[in-house]
Design a protein around this motif. Structure first.
Motif, PDB file in Angstrom:
ATOM      1  N   GLY A 101      13.752 -64.391  36.619  1.00 49.10           N
ATOM      2  CA  GLY A 101      12.860 -63.395  36.961  1.00 49.10           C
ATOM      3  C   GLY A 101      12.710 -62.577  35.725  1.00 49.10           C
ATOM      4  O   GLY A 101      12.991 -63.090  34.360  1.00 49.10           O
ATOM      5  N   SER A 102      12.061 -61.474  35.160  1.00 43.14           N
ATOM      6  CA  SER A 102      11.567 -60.196  34.579  1.00 43.14           C
ATOM      7  C   SER A 102      12.272 -59.086  34.599  1.00 43.14           C
ATOM      8  O   SER A 102      11.853 -58.578  36.352  1.00 43.14           O
ATOM      9  CB  SER A 102      11.232 -60.222  33.576  1.00 43.14           C
ATOM     10  N   ILE A 103      12.129 -57.825  34.234  1.00 45.84           N
ATOM     11  CA  ILE A 103      12.184 -56.370  34.287  1.00 45.84           C
ATOM     12  C   ILE A 103      10.640 -55.850  34.688  1.00 45.84           C
ATOM     13  O   ILE A 103      10.316 -56.005  33.152  1.00 45.84           O
ATOM     14  CB  ILE A 103      13.233 -55.891  34.297  1.00 45.84           C
ATOM     15  N   HIS A 104      10.174 -55.083  35.072  1.00 47.90           N
ATOM     16  CA  HIS A 104       8.659 -54.419  35.660  1.00 47.90           C
ATOM     17  C   HIS A 104       9.488 -53.617  33.715  1.00 47.90           C
ATOM     18  O   HIS A 104      10.134 -52.776  34.302  1.00 47.90           O
ATOM     19  CB  HIS A 104       8.571 -54.148  36.882  1.00 47.90           C
ATOM     20  N   PRO A 105       7.932 -53.121  33.395  1.00 47.36           N
ATOM     21  CA  PRO A 105       8.275 -52.334  32.437  1.00 47.36           C
ATOM     22  C   PRO A 105       8.629 -50.829  32.910  1.00 47.36           C
ATOM     23  O   PRO A 105       9.239 -49.737  32.444  1.00 47.36           O
ATOM     24  CB  PRO A 105       6.812 -52.356  31.605  1.00 47.36           C
ATOM     25  N   VAL A 106       7.799 -50.388  33.993  1.00 43.59           N
ATOM     26  CA  VAL A 106       8.012 -49.630  34.695  1.00 43.59           C
ATOM     27  C   VAL A 106       9.744 -49.240  35.071  1.00 43.59           C
ATOM     28  O   VAL A 106      10.202 -47.953  34.418  1.00 43.59           O
ATOM     29  CB  VAL A 106       7.981 -48.704  36.196  1.00 43.59           C
ATOM     30  N   SER A 107      10.105 -50.576  35.767  1.00 47.45           N
ATOM     31  CA  SER A 107      11.878 -49.956  35.872  1.00 47.45           C
ATOM     32  C   SER A 107      12.841 -50.027  34.281  1.00 47.45           C
ATOM     33  O   SER A 107      13.698 -49.033  34.544  1.00 47.45           O
ATOM     34  CB  SER A 107      12.501 -51.211  36.388  1.00 47.45           C
ATOM     35  N   GLN A 108      11.885 -50.434  33.372  1.00 49.05           N
ATOM     36  CA  GLN A 108      12.537 -50.444  32.004  1.00 49.05           C
ATOM     37  C   GLN A 108      12.242 -49.216  31.464  1.00 49.05           C
ATOM     38  O   GLN A 108      13.382 -48.550  31.444  1.00 49.05           O
ATOM     39  CB  GLN A 108      11.245 -51.851  30.817  1.00 49.05           C
ATOM     40  N   VAL A 109      11.560 -48.591  31.152  1.00 50.17           N
ATOM     41  CA  VAL A 109      10.885 -47.248  31.234  1.00 50.17           C
ATOM     42  C   VAL A 109      12.374 -46.528  32.252  1.00 50.17           C
ATOM     43  O   VAL A 109      12.777 -45.134  31.720  1.00 50.17           O
ATOM     44  CB  VAL A 109       9.549 -47.079  31.025  1.00 50.17           C
ATOM     45  N   TRP A 110      11.640 -46.380  32.981  1.00 49.19           N
ATOM     46  CA  TRP A 110      13.103 -44.942  33.750  1.00 49.19           C
ATOM     47  C   TRP A 110      13.744 -44.968  32.956  1.00 49.19           C
ATOM     48  O   TRP A 110      14.944 -44.268  33.412  1.00 49.19           O
ATOM     49  CB  TRP A 110      12.352 -46.158  35.347  1.00 49.19           C
ATOM     50  N   GLU A 111      15.121 -46.759  33.445  1.00 51.45           N
ATOM     51  CA  GLU A 111      15.971 -47.071  32.602  1.00 51.45           C
ATOM     52  C   GLU A 111      16.005 -46.656  31.729  1.00 51.45           C
ATOM     53  O   GLU A 111      17.131 -45.535  30.868  1.00 51.45           O
ATOM     54  CB  GLU A 111      16.616 -48.300  32.848  1.00 51.45           C
ATOM     55  N   GLU A 112      15.024 -46.588  30.762  1.00 54.53           N
ATOM     56  CA  GLU A 112      15.197 -45.608  29.155  1.00 54.53           C
ATOM     57  C   GLU A 112      15.296 -43.954  29.654  1.00 54.53           C
ATOM     58  O   GLU A 112      15.717 -43.748  28.569  1.00 54.53           O
ATOM     59  CB  GLU A 112      14.060 -46.185  28.729  1.00 54.53           C
ATOM     60  N   CYS A 113      14.510 -43.651  30.206  1.00 49.20           N
ATOM     61  CA  CYS A 113      13.813 -42.303  30.372  1.00 49.20           C
ATOM     62  C   CYS A 113      15.976 -41.657  30.989  1.00 49.20           C
ATOM     63  O   CYS A 113      16.651 -41.082  30.271  1.00 49.20           O
ATOM     64  CB  CYS A 113      13.365 -41.910  31.287  1.00 49.20           C
ATOM     65  N   THR A 114      16.309 -42.872  31.722  1.00 49.57           N
ATOM     66  CA  THR A 114      17.337 -41.971  32.348  1.00 49.57           C
ATOM     67  C   THR A 114      18.889 -42.327  31.036  1.00 49.57           C
ATOM     68  O   THR A 114      19.648 -41.206  31.104  1.00 49.57           O
ATOM     69  CB  THR A 114      18.210 -43.177  33.692  1.00 49.57           C
ATOM     70  N   ILE A 323       0.285 -52.249  26.425  1.00 47.02           N
ATOM     71  CA  ILE A 323      -0.670 -52.090  27.848  1.00 47.02           C
ATOM     72  C   ILE A 323      -1.684 -51.186  27.974  1.00 47.02           C
ATOM     73  O   ILE A 323      -1.856 -50.281  28.428  1.00 47.02           O
ATOM     74  CB  ILE A 323       0.526 -51.653  28.968  1.00 47.02           C
ATOM     75  N   PRO A 324      -2.670 -51.531  28.563  1.00 52.37           N
ATOM     76  CA  PRO A 324      -3.908 -51.000  28.094  1.00 52.37           C
ATOM     77  C   PRO A 324      -5.035 -50.850  29.816  1.00 52.37           C
ATOM     78  O   PRO A 324      -5.315 -49.624  30.048  1.00 52.37           O
ATOM     79  CB  PRO A 324      -4.866 -52.248  28.040  1.00 52.37           C
ATOM     80  N   ASP A 325      -4.242 -51.941  30.969  1.00 51.80           N
ATOM     81  CA  ASP A 325      -4.785 -51.498  32.278  1.00 51.80           C
ATOM     82  C   ASP A 325      -3.796 -50.818  33.181  1.00 51.80           C
ATOM     83  O   ASP A 325      -2.595 -51.661  33.282  1.00 51.80           O
ATOM     84  CB  ASP A 325      -5.671 -52.011  32.656  1.00 51.80           C
ATOM     85  N   LEU A 326      -3.531 -49.502  33.539  1.00 53.66           N
ATOM     86  CA  LEU A 326      -2.244 -49.208  34.529  1.00 53.66           C
ATOM     87  C   LEU A 326      -2.306 -50.184  35.702  1.00 53.66           C
ATOM     88  O   LEU A 326      -1.024 -50.239  36.520  1.00 53.66           O
ATOM     89  CB  LEU A 326      -2.570 -47.031  34.890  1.00 53.66           C
ATOM     90  N   ARG A 327      -4.152 -50.559  36.316  1.00 48.51           N
ATOM     91  CA  ARG A 327      -3.849 -50.802  38.046  1.00 48.51           C
ATOM     92  C   ARG A 327      -2.970 -52.590  37.144  1.00 48.51           C
ATOM     93  O   ARG A 327      -2.571 -52.957  38.723  1.00 48.51           O
ATOM     94  CB  ARG A 327      -5.189 -51.051  38.165  1.00 48.51           C
ATOM     95  N   ALA A 328      -2.623 -52.985  36.431  1.00 46.34           N
ATOM     96  CA  ALA A 328      -2.308 -54.499  35.998  1.00 46.34           C
ATOM     97  C   ALA A 328      -0.838 -54.721  36.559  1.00 46.34           C
ATOM     98  O   ALA A 328      -0.035 -54.982  36.901  1.00 46.34           O
ATOM     99  CB  ALA A 328      -2.600 -54.903  34.772  1.00 46.34           C
ATOM    100  N   PHE A 329       0.012 -53.041  36.484  1.00 42.48           N
ATOM    101  CA  PHE A 329       1.102 -52.632  36.678  1.00 42.48           C
ATOM    102  C   PHE A 329       1.466 -52.965  37.987  1.00 42.48           C
ATOM    103  O   PHE A 329       2.492 -53.771  38.584  1.00 42.48           O
ATOM    104  CB  PHE A 329       1.766 -51.227  36.256  1.00 42.48           C
ATOM    105  N   PHE A 330       0.556 -52.772  39.479  1.00 40.02           N
ATOM    106  CA  PHE A 330       0.923 -52.863  40.832  1.00 40.02           C
ATOM    107  C   PHE A 330      -0.143 -54.172  41.294  1.00 40.02           C
ATOM    108  O   PHE A 330       0.124 -54.743  42.308  1.00 40.02           O
ATOM    109  CB  PHE A 330       1.107 -51.512  41.019  1.00 40.02           C
ATOM    110  N   ASP A 331      -0.237 -55.153  40.797  1.00 42.03           N
ATOM    111  CA  ASP A 331      -1.302 -56.183  40.597  1.00 42.03           C
ATOM    112  C   ASP A 331       0.089 -57.386  41.367  1.00 42.03           C
ATOM    113  O   ASP A 331      -0.222 -58.373  42.132  1.00 42.03           O
ATOM    114  CB  ASP A 331      -1.802 -56.921  40.120  1.00 42.03           C
ATOM    115  N   SER A 332       1.032 -57.195  41.132  1.00 43.50           N
ATOM    116  CA  SER A 332       2.343 -58.560  41.115  1.00 43.50           C
ATOM    117  C   SER A 332       1.549 -60.118  40.309  1.00 43.50           C
ATOM    118  O   SER A 332       2.150 -60.688  40.893  1.00 43.50           O
ATOM    119  CB  SER A 332       2.930 -57.968  42.564  1.00 43.50           C
TER     120      SER A 332
END
Ligand code: PHE
Length: 356
Positions: A101-114, A323-332
């Motif tokens: 599996g892989s970590i979603h970019p949002v989770s990754q950036v969330w952890e980076e910010c933290t 990453i060009p399109d935000l919508r793709a973040f939540f397309d699974s």
């Protein structure tokens, strides 16, 4: 008769499998079996003899039949036990074949910010996504008639018929966690709040659910200069290169003064590079916490002051990872996740390194 009994009991006891047992059954009590033949001979006996031999033969037949049945059950048990031993199955194994599996970019950036803000002494605070109207708006100096309520394209929860209390909302920003943290911890305070937020909006750069990280620092003499330093420190760590910021005067009901913050960038072949050139990209809203907001959180505005900011996590993820399109973040979409995802053990830390 005793010889017959002994012979068959012994043979039955020694039978190795069901087939051998069946052979014995035929031999002993089958149509032409030894015991059956004996029973047939009853006809030729005198009535006195028959009266003695009849019950004896019947008892022998019953005894052999139950010995056969008992042995059959024992053989079946043994066969089952053997299967259970040889065919065991580890039911704790995953039902599907294991894939990486892989970590979603949002989770990754969330952890980076933290990781980056934790290094500057910020702790992580949380609040509910279904929020009271008071925390999302009123306490943040956005009264009932304020246009910001409409501007934020708020999702309201339904109330039961006849319930006139204000409806709960899906929080439109992480700012309500400012109030909740002030209430829970008082001053001084230094928190970030990464989390999901919701607005009725949908296009290439907007999704109805997205992520923000809120920042709040309250102390006796916090100033805009501290805000600027913290943000530049953050962006430089996050992008791995010195990043200048530009503050533009703006307006938020919950900060005074307020500023929108841009980061330095350059456009190269249609994509953006942060930390170079002389273009600017807006990434967050910020300002000095409004005295009314401090008061709403139970903090004396004559004694304390602070800065706050709210930044889009998805937006800075798009910038850093191209990453060009935000919508793709939540397309699974698994292909997208495999392409943009991160290895699960690649946990970002300040010393261990953030992903680049
Ligand atoms: N809550 C604001 C928004 O969502 C951002 C913000 C946070 C601005 C904190 C100022 C201070 O747009």
């Amino acid at each position: 008769m005793n010889d017959l009994r002994e012979k068959y009991i012994e043979l039955i006891g020694a039978a190795a499998d069901e087939a051998a047992l069946e052979d014995l059954r035929v031999q002993a009590v089958g149509k032409k079996g030894e015991i059956s033949l004996q029973m047939r001979s009853l006809g030729k006996m005198s009535p006195e003899e028959r009266q003695i031999m009849g019950p004896k033969l019947n008892a022998l037949k019953d005894e052999i039949n139950s010995a056969l049945a008992a042995k059959k059950a024992a053989l079946a048990d043994a066969a089952l036990n053997e299967r259970l031993q040889s065919e065991w199955l580890d039911v704790t194994l995953p039902g599907r074949t294991r894939r990486q599996g892989s970590i979603h970019p949002v989770s990754q950036v969330w952890e980076e910010c933290t990781a980056i803000f934790a290094d500057m002494g910020f702790s992580v605070a949380e609040g509910p996504q279904i929020e009271k109207d008071w925390y999302n708006f009123d306490a943040l100096n956005i009264p009932g008639h304020h246009p910001a309520r409409a501007e934020m394209d708020t999702f309201y929860m339904n109330r039961a018929e006849g319930d006139d209390r204000p409806p709960h909302v899906l929080r439109t920003h992480t700012s309500p966690v400012q109030i909740r943290s002030m209430e829970a911890q008082g001053a001084p305070l230094r928190i970030i709040c990464p989390g999901r937020v919701y607005r009725a909006d949908y296009d290439q750069t907007h999704t109805p659910m997205f992520h923000q990280v809120e920042g709040l620092a309250i102390d006796k003499n916090i100033s805009m200069a501290n805000l600027k330093w913290v943000l530049e420190e953050f962006f430089s760590a996050y992008f791995g290169t010195t990043v200048k910021t530009r503050f533009r005067a703006s307006h938020f009901p919950f900060t005074e003064p307020s500023a929108e913050v841009d980061i330095q960038c350059q456009w190269k072949d249609g994509s953006v590079v942060v930390g170079e050139g002389d273009d600017w990209l807006e990434v967050l809203g910020s300002g000095m916490v409004h005295p009314k907001v401090l008061a709403a959180g139970g903090i004396d505005p004559d004694e304390w002051q602070g800065f706050a900011f709210g930044m889009g996590i998805d937006r800075i993820a798009m910038l850093k990872y191209g990453i060009p399109d935000l919508r793709a973040f939540f397309d699974s979409d698994l292909r997208w996740l495999r392409h943009y995802g991160f290895a699960s053990l690649d946990v970002p830390t300040i010393r261990g390194g953030l992903s680049r």
